[in-house]
Design an enzyme around this catalytic site. Sequence first.
Site, PDB file in Angstrom:
ATOM      1  N   ARG A  74       9.221  40.165   6.459  1.00  0.00           N
ATOM      2  CA  ARG A  74       7.810  40.139   5.900  1.00  0.00           C
ATOM      3  C   ARG A  74       7.812  39.866   4.619  1.00  0.00           C
ATOM      4  NH1 ARG A  74       3.291  42.731   8.271  1.00  0.00           N
ATOM      5  NH2 ARG A  74       3.910  43.338  10.416  1.00  0.00           N
ATOM      6  N   ARG A 125       2.196  40.921   0.968  1.00  0.00           N
ATOM      7  CA  ARG A 125       1.169  41.503  -0.035  1.00  0.00           C
ATOM      8  C   ARG A 125       1.856  41.826  -1.029  1.00  0.00           C
ATOM      9  NH1 ARG A 125      -1.485  45.139   4.463  1.00  0.00           N
ATOM     10  NH2 ARG A 125       0.566  45.057   5.144  1.00  0.00           N
ATOM     11  N   ARG A 177      -4.388  34.863  -0.987  1.00  0.00           N
ATOM     12  CA  ARG A 177      -5.003  35.512   0.024  1.00  0.00           C
ATOM     13  C   ARG A 177      -6.624  36.151  -0.237  1.00  0.00           C
ATOM     14  NH1 ARG A 177      -7.418  38.503   2.954  1.00  0.00           N
ATOM     15  NH2 ARG A 177      -6.758  40.177   4.226  1.00  0.00           N
ATOM     16  N   ASP A 207       1.493  35.277  12.410  1.00  0.00           N
ATOM     17  CA  ASP A 207       1.720  36.573  12.875  1.00  0.00           C
ATOM     18  C   ASP A 207       1.893  36.705  14.428  1.00  0.00           C
ATOM     19  OD1 ASP A 207       0.742  39.423  11.776  1.00  0.00           O
ATOM     20  OD2 ASP A 207       0.340  39.451  14.027  1.00  0.00           O
ATOM     21  N   TYR A 228      -0.113  45.816  21.735  1.00  0.00           N
ATOM     22  CA  TYR A 228      -1.132  45.338  21.089  1.00  0.00           C
ATOM     23  C   TYR A 228      -2.413  45.149  22.028  1.00  0.00           C
ATOM     24  CZ  TYR A 228       1.283  45.837  16.591  1.00  0.00           C
ATOM     25  OH  TYR A 228       1.820  46.438  15.464  1.00  0.00           O
TER      26      TYR A 228
HETATM   27  O1  1CP Z   1       8.080  37.913   7.556  1.00  0.00           O
HETATM   28  C1  1CP Z   1       7.008  36.923   7.140  1.00  0.00           C
HETATM   29  O2  1CP Z   1       7.026  36.944   6.058  1.00  0.00           O
HETATM   30  C2  1CP Z   1       6.132  36.376   7.917  1.00  0.00           C
HETATM   31  C3  1CP Z   1       4.962  36.968   8.211  1.00  0.00           C
HETATM   32  C4  1CP Z   1       4.544  37.934   9.254  1.00  0.00           C
HETATM   33  C5  1CP Z   1       5.316  38.440  10.484  1.00  0.00           C
HETATM   34  C6  1CP Z   1       6.977  37.997  10.797  1.00  0.00           C
HETATM   35  C7  1CP Z   1       3.316  38.512   9.287  1.00  0.00           C
HETATM   36  C8  1CP Z   1       2.357  38.388   8.296  1.00  0.00           C
HETATM   37  N1  1CP Z   1       3.382  39.408  10.286  1.00  0.00           N
HETATM   38  C9  1CP Z   1       4.682  39.180  11.179  1.00  0.00           C
HETATM   39  C10 1CP Z   1       5.050  39.655  12.409  1.00  0.00           C
HETATM   40  C11 1CP Z   1       4.102  40.895  12.879  1.00  0.00           C
HETATM   41  N2  1CP Z   1       2.892  41.304  12.780  1.00  0.00           N
HETATM   42  C12 1CP Z   1       5.015  42.143  13.357  1.00  0.00           C
HETATM   43  C13 1CP Z   1       6.260  42.429  13.814  1.00  0.00           C
HETATM   44  C14 1CP Z   1       7.129  42.588  12.447  1.00  0.00           C
HETATM   45  C15 1CP Z   1       7.087  43.933  12.113  1.00  0.00           C
HETATM   46  O3  1CP Z   1       7.350  44.915  12.908  1.00  0.00           O
HETATM   47  O4  1CP Z   1       6.878  44.152  10.910  1.00  0.00           O
HETATM   48  C16 1CP Z   1       3.851  42.989  13.991  1.00  0.00           C
HETATM   49  C17 1CP Z   1       4.150  44.286  14.672  1.00  0.00           C
HETATM   50  C18 1CP Z   1       2.551  42.340  13.550  1.00  0.00           C
HETATM   51  C19 1CP Z   1       1.211  42.963  13.705  1.00  0.00           C
HETATM   52  C20 1CP Z   1       0.532  43.165  12.281  1.00  0.00           C
HETATM   53  N3  1CP Z   1      -0.010  42.025  11.651  1.00  0.00           N
HETATM   54  C21 1CP Z   1       0.379  44.266  11.546  1.00  0.00           C
HETATM   55  C22 1CP Z   1       1.098  45.864  12.046  1.00  0.00           C
HETATM   56  C23 1CP Z   1      -0.202  46.454  12.603  1.00  0.00           C
HETATM   57  C24 1CP Z   1       0.193  47.846  12.987  1.00  0.00           C
HETATM   58  O5  1CP Z   1       0.012  48.857  12.216  1.00  0.00           O
HETATM   59  O6  1CP Z   1       0.744  48.142  14.194  1.00  0.00           O
HETATM   60  C25 1CP Z   1      -0.416  44.010  10.547  1.00  0.00           C
HETATM   61  C26 1CP Z   1      -0.606  44.810   9.458  1.00  0.00           C
HETATM   62  C27 1CP Z   1      -0.498  42.623  10.659  1.00  0.00           C
HETATM   63  C28 1CP Z   1      -1.425  41.778   9.467  1.00  0.00           C
HETATM   64  C29 1CP Z   1      -0.207  40.983   8.697  1.00  0.00           C
HETATM   65  N4  1CP Z   1       0.688  40.207   9.435  1.00  0.00           N
HETATM   66  C30 1CP Z   1       1.312  39.344   7.981  1.00  0.00           C
HETATM   67  C31 1CP Z   1       0.741  39.909   6.987  1.00  0.00           C
HETATM   68  C32 1CP Z   1       1.247  39.260   5.708  1.00  0.00           C
HETATM   69  C33 1CP Z   1      -0.048  40.789   7.269  1.00  0.00           C
HETATM   70  C34 1CP Z   1      -1.019  41.636   6.054  1.00  0.00           C
HETATM   71  C35 1CP Z   1      -2.348  40.878   6.252  1.00  0.00           C
HETATM   72  C36 1CP Z   1      -2.982  40.729   4.948  1.00  0.00           C
HETATM   73  O7  1CP Z   1      -2.780  39.921   4.296  1.00  0.00           O
HETATM   74  O8  1CP Z   1      -4.274  41.240   4.676  1.00  0.00           O
END
Ligand code: 1CP
Length: 348
Positions: A27, A31, A40, A76, A153
Amino acid sequence: MTKLKNDLFLRACKGKPVEYTPIWIMRQAGRYLPEYRAVRKKSDFISMCKTPELAAEVTIQPVDLIGVDAAIIFSDILVIPEAMGMHLEMIESKGPKLHNPIRSMDGINKLKTIDPFEDLKYVLDAVRLTKKELNGRVPLIGFAGSPWTLMTYMVEGGGTKSFSEIKKFIYNHPMAAHLLLDKIADTVADYLSAKIEAGANAVQIFDTWGGILSPTDFEEFSLRYIKKIVSNIRRKDEPVIVFAKGVHYKLDELADCGADVIGLDWTMEIGKVRNKIGDKVALQGNLDPTVLYADKEKIRNEAVRVLKSFGKHTGHIFNLGHGILPDVPPENAKFLVDVVREESKKFH
Ligand code: 1CP
């Protein structure tokens, strides 16, 4: 094809000698970086994923600002259910929502069979553009969710703490669950193959929710489909990384799943895991992400503890045990990268 100027990450994935331990941060494009928040602010999350110029820009930010040894394409895991026809919404400060979650065969039948070259073309365009802009500075990682994590999901309709809907689904509709997992596995294998064809140097499968399953259910509902993906990905020597959070009880089986690298969360001692499976696969991890809230001395001590635990061997990619948290000071992430670079030289 541009030759890579820094290929430490790829060498470590294959257990080859390196001058220092490569590091990237799960990640890392996100943010905690003010530069990410600035992009963003002008665009919603899904549009950012779908605009290759913006995705490339934020993918490269941590390479420039933090100095990591690999980039991971900004996207994502939920772009797959969206491409299959589910309506995805990112709710500000709440997280993702998938409308009309799947609860029966009927929902599965409505899902589209996708062609990544058409339905996820925007991701592949982002990979190509990022590769061009990186110009060989560091390797680029592509990724996808595991079938189990994606199905969680798709059935829950978003994030969850109790996992009741997904558990009801697998216990009450096991045939439907397996059908869906199989469909997702085929889709993910095709998608990751397409990312490699577009230029990704490695791919990671995120099984974020593997650890909520019992050991036998993990084999049945998650590992089986991860194995199917790993054996079906079309690749030359691009490494495959499997990160299954909370799955300390299946390390031997994970080491045999066909992946080159196994990612570890922070609840395991990396040295002990290396003794167990380190001759079969490289290991990635595993600093507790919350250590980045601490002062510099603590960050240094904890990073050195991980390096020491792994010991004087090749086959280690330094990372956190899960994603970096949004309120971590960016200078602490940069400090960690600098410390790992400096301190790990002694171990090679
Ligand atoms: O790693 C990186 O920098 C690349 C970007 C990346 C990756 C690898 C994002 C951007 N998402 C992911 C994978 C992802 N997305 C996973 C697997 C990794 C992990 O376990 O952390 C999962 C479970 C998600 C689902 C997801 N997308 C969530 C979690 C939800 C939950 O509570 O279960 C969230 C909050 C997102 C949104 C998201 N994805 C990525 C970002 C930067 C964000 C935040 C959105 C924003 O900017 O408002």
